[in-house]
Design a protein around this motif. Structure first.
Motif, PDB file in Angstrom:
ATOM      1  N   GLN A  12      23.686  15.620 128.798  1.00  0.00           N
ATOM      2  CA  GLN A  12      24.821  14.805 128.389  1.00  0.00           C
ATOM      3  C   GLN A  12      25.917  14.847 129.434  1.00  0.00           C
ATOM      4  OE1 GLN A  12      26.236  16.263 124.652  1.00  0.00           O
ATOM      5  NE2 GLN A  12      24.760  15.084 123.507  1.00  0.00           N
ATOM      6  N   VAL A  13      26.708  13.797 129.499  1.00  0.00           N
ATOM      7  CA  VAL A  13      27.931  13.796 130.289  1.00  0.00           C
ATOM      8  C   VAL A  13      29.046  14.022 129.293  1.00  0.00           C
ATOM      9  CG1 VAL A  13      29.455  12.462 131.763  1.00  0.00           C
ATOM     10  CG2 VAL A  13      26.979  12.218 131.979  1.00  0.00           C
ATOM     11  N   THR A  14      29.818  15.068 129.487  1.00  0.00           N
ATOM     12  CA  THR A  14      30.870  15.376 128.533  1.00  0.00           C
ATOM     13  C   THR A  14      32.175  14.720 128.946  1.00  0.00           C
ATOM     14  OG1 THR A  14      31.738  17.321 129.624  1.00  0.00           O
ATOM     15  CG2 THR A  14      29.824  17.658 128.218  1.00  0.00           C
ATOM     16  N   THR A  15      33.093  14.626 128.007  1.00  0.00           N
ATOM     17  CA  THR A  15      34.422  14.134 128.329  1.00  0.00           C
ATOM     18  C   THR A  15      35.203  15.204 129.065  1.00  0.00           C
ATOM     19  OG1 THR A  15      35.255  14.868 126.205  1.00  0.00           O
ATOM     20  CG2 THR A  15      34.525  12.573 126.369  1.00  0.00           C
ATOM     21  N   GLY A  16      34.647  16.398 129.128  1.00  0.00           N
ATOM     22  CA  GLY A  16      35.302  17.507 129.807  1.00  0.00           C
ATOM     23  C   GLY A  16      35.114  17.517 131.298  1.00  0.00           C
ATOM     24  N   TRP A  56      37.771  18.958 129.207  1.00  0.00           N
ATOM     25  CA  TRP A  56      38.747  18.556 130.210  1.00  0.00           C
ATOM     26  C   TRP A  56      38.738  17.039 130.328  1.00  0.00           C
ATOM     27  CZ3 TRP A  56      37.975  17.105 135.647  1.00  0.00           C
ATOM     28  CH2 TRP A  56      39.131  17.186 136.415  1.00  0.00           C
ATOM     29  N   GLU A  57      39.906  16.435 130.194  1.00  0.00           N
ATOM     30  CA  GLU A  57      40.056  14.984 130.282  1.00  0.00           C
ATOM     31  C   GLU A  57      41.177  14.703 131.267  1.00  0.00           C
ATOM     32  OE1 GLU A  57      40.845  13.825 126.241  1.00  0.00           O
ATOM     33  OE2 GLU A  57      38.984  14.732 125.544  1.00  0.00           O
ATOM     34  N   PRO A  58      40.832  14.589 132.561  1.00  0.00           N
ATOM     35  CA  PRO A  58      41.885  14.446 133.573  1.00  0.00           C
ATOM     36  C   PRO A  58      42.667  13.156 133.383  1.00  0.00           C
ATOM     37  CG  PRO A  58      39.738  13.992 134.526  1.00  0.00           C
ATOM     38  CD  PRO A  58      39.494  14.487 133.124  1.00  0.00           C
ATOM     39  N   PRO A  59      43.966  13.211 133.595  1.00  0.00           N
ATOM     40  CA  PRO A  59      44.774  11.996 133.488  1.00  0.00           C
ATOM     41  C   PRO A  59      44.514  11.073 134.670  1.00  0.00           C
ATOM     42  CG  PRO A  59      46.124  13.815 134.247  1.00  0.00           C
ATOM     43  CD  PRO A  59      44.767  14.389 133.927  1.00  0.00           C
ATOM     44  N   THR A  61      46.811   9.318 136.103  1.00  0.00           N
ATOM     45  CA  THR A  61      47.973   9.472 136.975  1.00  0.00           C
ATOM     46  C   THR A  61      48.568  10.858 136.731  1.00  0.00           C
ATOM     47  OG1 THR A  61      49.500   8.570 135.333  1.00  0.00           O
ATOM     48  CG2 THR A  61      48.474   6.988 136.860  1.00  0.00           C
ATOM     49  N   PRO A  62      49.376  11.373 137.659  1.00  0.00           N
ATOM     50  CA  PRO A  62      49.915  12.729 137.489  1.00  0.00           C
ATOM     51  C   PRO A  62      50.630  12.984 136.154  1.00  0.00           C
ATOM     52  CG  PRO A  62      50.347  11.965 139.707  1.00  0.00           C
ATOM     53  CD  PRO A  62      49.768  10.802 138.941  1.00  0.00           C
ATOM     54  N   TYR A  63      51.293  11.975 135.601  1.00  0.00           N
ATOM     55  CA  TYR A  63      52.032  12.176 134.360  1.00  0.00           C
ATOM     56  C   TYR A  63      51.409  11.432 133.188  1.00  0.00           C
ATOM     57  CZ  TYR A  63      55.287  14.061 137.705  1.00  0.00           C
ATOM     58  OH  TYR A  63      55.841  14.795 138.715  1.00  0.00           O
ATOM     59  N   GLY A  64      50.186  10.947 133.376  1.00  0.00           N
ATOM     60  CA  GLY A  64      49.503  10.186 132.337  1.00  0.00           C
ATOM     61  C   GLY A  64      48.911  11.089 131.256  1.00  0.00           C
ATOM     62  N   PRO A  65      48.439  10.464 130.168  1.00  0.00           N
ATOM     63  CA  PRO A  65      47.829  11.236 129.089  1.00  0.00           C
ATOM     64  C   PRO A  65      46.484  11.815 129.534  1.00  0.00           C
ATOM     65  CG  PRO A  65      47.573   8.895 128.680  1.00  0.00           C
ATOM     66  CD  PRO A  65      48.431   9.033 129.906  1.00  0.00           C
ATOM     67  N   LEU A 154      43.019  25.296 134.744  1.00  0.00           N
ATOM     68  CA  LEU A 154      42.757  25.638 136.136  1.00  0.00           C
ATOM     69  C   LEU A 154      43.535  24.683 137.027  1.00  0.00           C
ATOM     70  CD1 LEU A 154      41.095  27.184 138.334  1.00  0.00           C
ATOM     71  CD2 LEU A 154      39.362  25.388 138.078  1.00  0.00           C
ATOM     72  N   LEU A 155      44.207  25.239 138.019  1.00  0.00           N
ATOM     73  CA  LEU A 155      44.950  24.426 138.982  1.00  0.00           C
ATOM     74  C   LEU A 155      44.695  24.915 140.397  1.00  0.00           C
ATOM     75  CD1 LEU A 155      47.237  25.148 136.476  1.00  0.00           C
ATOM     76  CD2 LEU A 155      48.302  23.292 137.688  1.00  0.00           C
ATOM     77  N   ARG A 156      44.807  23.983 141.345  1.00  0.00           N
ATOM     78  CA  ARG A 156      44.909  24.315 142.772  1.00  0.00           C
ATOM     79  C   ARG A 156      46.175  23.603 143.217  1.00  0.00           C
ATOM     80  NH1 ARG A 156      41.754  26.458 146.575  1.00  0.00           N
ATOM     81  NH2 ARG A 156      39.735  26.038 145.610  1.00  0.00           N
ATOM     82  N   GLY A 157      47.201  24.386 143.528  1.00  0.00           N
ATOM     83  CA  GLY A 157      48.512  23.792 143.795  1.00  0.00           C
ATOM     84  C   GLY A 157      49.003  23.135 142.523  1.00  0.00           C
ATOM     85  N   GLU A 158      49.304  21.840 142.579  1.00  0.00           N
ATOM     86  CA  GLU A 158      49.750  21.102 141.395  1.00  0.00           C
ATOM     87  C   GLU A 158      48.633  20.278 140.762  1.00  0.00           C
ATOM     88  OE1 GLU A 158      52.855  21.526 140.082  1.00  0.00           O
ATOM     89  OE2 GLU A 158      52.993  23.052 141.640  1.00  0.00           O
ATOM     90  N   ALA A 159      47.442  20.305 141.365  1.00  0.00           N
ATOM     91  CA  ALA A 159      46.324  19.502 140.862  1.00  0.00           C
ATOM     92  C   ALA A 159      45.551  20.260 139.783  1.00  0.00           C
ATOM     93  CB  ALA A 159      45.384  19.137 142.008  1.00  0.00           C
ATOM     94  N   TYR A 160      45.411  19.631 138.623  1.00  0.00           N
ATOM     95  CA  TYR A 160      44.623  20.218 137.543  1.00  0.00           C
ATOM     96  C   TYR A 160      43.146  19.968 137.799  1.00  0.00           C
ATOM     97  CZ  TYR A 160      48.761  21.117 134.781  1.00  0.00           C
ATOM     98  OH  TYR A 160      49.952  21.611 134.335  1.00  0.00           O
TER      99      TYR A 160
END
Length: 188
Positions: A12-16, A56-59, A61-65, A154-160
């Motif tokens: 499966q491909v997860t939403t994470g 994990w559901e990456p936004p 944009t940086p400030y997006g949902p 988990l982050l690297r710098g400001e990137a989630y």
């Protein structure tokens, strides 16, 4: 019964953000700068193989949902452990919740940083931790999950990034153990 959103199951491909194939291979989704993540963890932060309640559901944009981590099922007061060696860079309260953040050793520049919440910390800023060392205990449920859960980030710098990418494939897949025949050895 339906799989929880973001559950990791073969095929499966997860939403994470984790793709699993029939062979059991795992490929973490990569987004943003420094998205390559070494599999440095050898254990889950709670339990032995916790249920992933939300992936994990990456936004976009940086400030997006989105969901900038994974939610793992766990009982209140369960020990929360460091998934890899590192240094505690924060242990305190944010918006009324206990948060612990650990900068992982040997993970490049900027280094990877894991976050755990809601946690009543037993460590302090500056402490060095080993893999599996208790960081604190899970606090009572918050509005973030329907029941008790650990939000692991988990982050690297400001990137989630996807925290599941820290785990090796064998830890992500909960399949039954199989005994294989060894040539020349009779079965009981």
């Amino acid at each position: 019964m339906a799989e929880p959103r973001g559950a990791v199951t073969p095929g499966q491909v997860t939403t994470g953000g984790v793709t699993t194939g029939a062979s059991g291979s795992v490929r973490a989704a990569t987004r943003g700068p420094g998205a390559a993540v070494p599999a440095v963890a050898r254990l889950w932060p709670v339990g032995v193989r916790p249920l992933v309640l939300r992936g994990w559901e990456p936004p976009a944009t940086p400030y997006g949902p989105g969901h900038r981590g994974v939610d793992l099922a766990a009982a209140p007061s369960a020990p929360v452990r460091a998934v890899a060696a590192g240094r505690v860079v924060f242990a305190g309260r944010v918006a009324g919740r206990g948060v612990v953040s650990v900068e992982l050793a040997g993970t490049g520049s900027p280094p990877l940083r894991t976050t755990y919440e809601p946690v009543r910390a037993s460590v302090r800023e500056g402490d060095t931790v080993r893999p599996g060392e208790v960081l604190g205990v899970l606090e009572p449920p918050t509005a973030h999950c329907a029941g008790a859960c650990l939000h692991w980030g988990l982050l690297r710098g400001e990137a989630y990034l996807n925290p599941l990418s820290l785990l090796p494939p064998w830890l992500l897949h909960a399949g039954p153990s199989r005994l294989l025949r060894v040539e020349g050895v009779p079965l009981p």
